[in-house]
Write an enzyme that holds these catalytic residues in place. Structure first.
Site, PDB file in Angstrom:
ATOM      1  NE  ARG A   1      -4.190  -1.904   1.937  1.00 40.99           N
ATOM      2  CZ  ARG A   1      -4.272  -3.083   2.546  1.00 40.99           C
ATOM      3  NH1 ARG A   1      -3.320  -3.442   3.400  1.00 40.99           N
ATOM      4  NH2 ARG A   1      -5.273  -3.904   2.325  1.00 40.99           N
ATOM      5  CG  LEU A   2       4.581   1.548   1.288  1.00 38.86           C
ATOM      6  CD1 LEU A   2       6.029   1.115   1.531  1.00 38.86           C
ATOM      7  CD2 LEU A   2       4.196   2.681   2.242  1.00 38.86           C
TER       8      LEU A   2
END
Length: 278
Positions: free
Chosen positions: A250-251
């Site tokens: 989720r970066l």
């Protein structure tokens, strides 16, 4: 889809941490017990291309950048079935109540994004242009969200909405099949359809069928059906356009173009470009 059991047997949660079954995504590591999946069907691909960098983007024109991404989504083999599909969100004032619905973007030009719909009785008309009863005073701000899951890409558009001229709406209206043109005239979009007690088992559909029949009779033998004055195009003139590329853990990579205040319409505006934290 596998669902993890709610914490401490909490039966109030109907869905908790939904995740694909372990091993269901080829090449994806299975999450450890108690961990949710990352929902990145193609994160190996996006990691391979290095995600999204500023140098990958048009330095000054978000409309051109959208067009480039749209062409990739529309290309054969992309896996995106309908790249023109987007969510239109509006909010009525003074309540601030937000509404959202799926629509099709039908046109793109340097001025913005165009969709077509009913602007007489619909909820979007109430939110954007106000209601006769004063329940909504009109709020021209709107947003569009495009989500192209196979490419792990999202585009968010924020701006002001405006009706396009009737002549432009007529040009598009003429491309619709006859049934859709009849439907546009017939539907009082979002109005309640009460059941007709004279029609056995009717749940309200009989009223709509009656309107359709009346419209068909009105335009019987008429090929060039005029566009209704309550129906037509809506252009969202962007003030901000954000491009989102999915990344592992989720970066994600996020970049936002913001229109420089006082720089004319979207077609001639200057834009800043900034990376945003995920």
């Amino acid at each position: 889809m596998a669902l993890y059991p709610p914490p401490l047997g909490d039966k109030r949660k109907l869905i908790f941490a939904p995740s694909p079954a372990p091993g269901s995504l080829e090449g994806s590591p299975s999450p450890a017990p108690g961990q949710t999946h990352q929902f990145l069907n193609q994160f190996l691909k996006t990691e391979h291309i290095g995600g999204l960098k500023r140098t990958d983007l048009n330095p000054s024109d978000p409309i051109e950048q959208f067009h480039a991404w749209y062409n990739e989504a529309a290309a054969p083999g992309s896996g995106v079935a309908h790249p023109e599909t987007c969510t239109l969100s509006t909010a009525q004032l003074p309540s601030g109540r937000v509404s959202a619905r799926i629509v099709y973007m039908k046109e793109l030009d340097p001025r913005g994004f165009v969709i077509y719909s009913n602007f007489g009785t619909s909820g979007k008309a109430r939110d954007l242009f106000g209601a006769p009863d004063g329940s909504s005073t009109g709020n021209p701000w709107a947003s569009l969200t495009f989500w192209w899951e196979p490419l792990e890409r999202q585009i968010r558009v924020e701006g002001r909405a405006e009706r396009i001229p009737a002549a432009e709406s007529q040009t598009y209206f003429d491309t619709r099949v006859r049934g859709s043109r009849i439907g546009a005239w017939s539907s009082r979009q979002s109005m309640v359809l009460p059941p007709d007690p004279a029609v056995e088992g009717d749940d309200g559909r009989a009223q709509l069928d009656k309107w359709v029949k009346e419209t068909e009779e009105k335009f019987d033998g008429v090929e060039d059906i005029p566009v209704p004055d309550f129906w037509g195009g809506l252009r969202v003139v962007p003030e901000r356009i954000e491009f989102w590329q999915g990344r592992k853990n989720r970066l994600h990579d996020r970049f936002a173009y913001d229109r420089v205040e006082g720089e004319g319409d979207a077609g001639s505006a200057s834009w800043t470009l900034s990376r945003l934290s995920p």
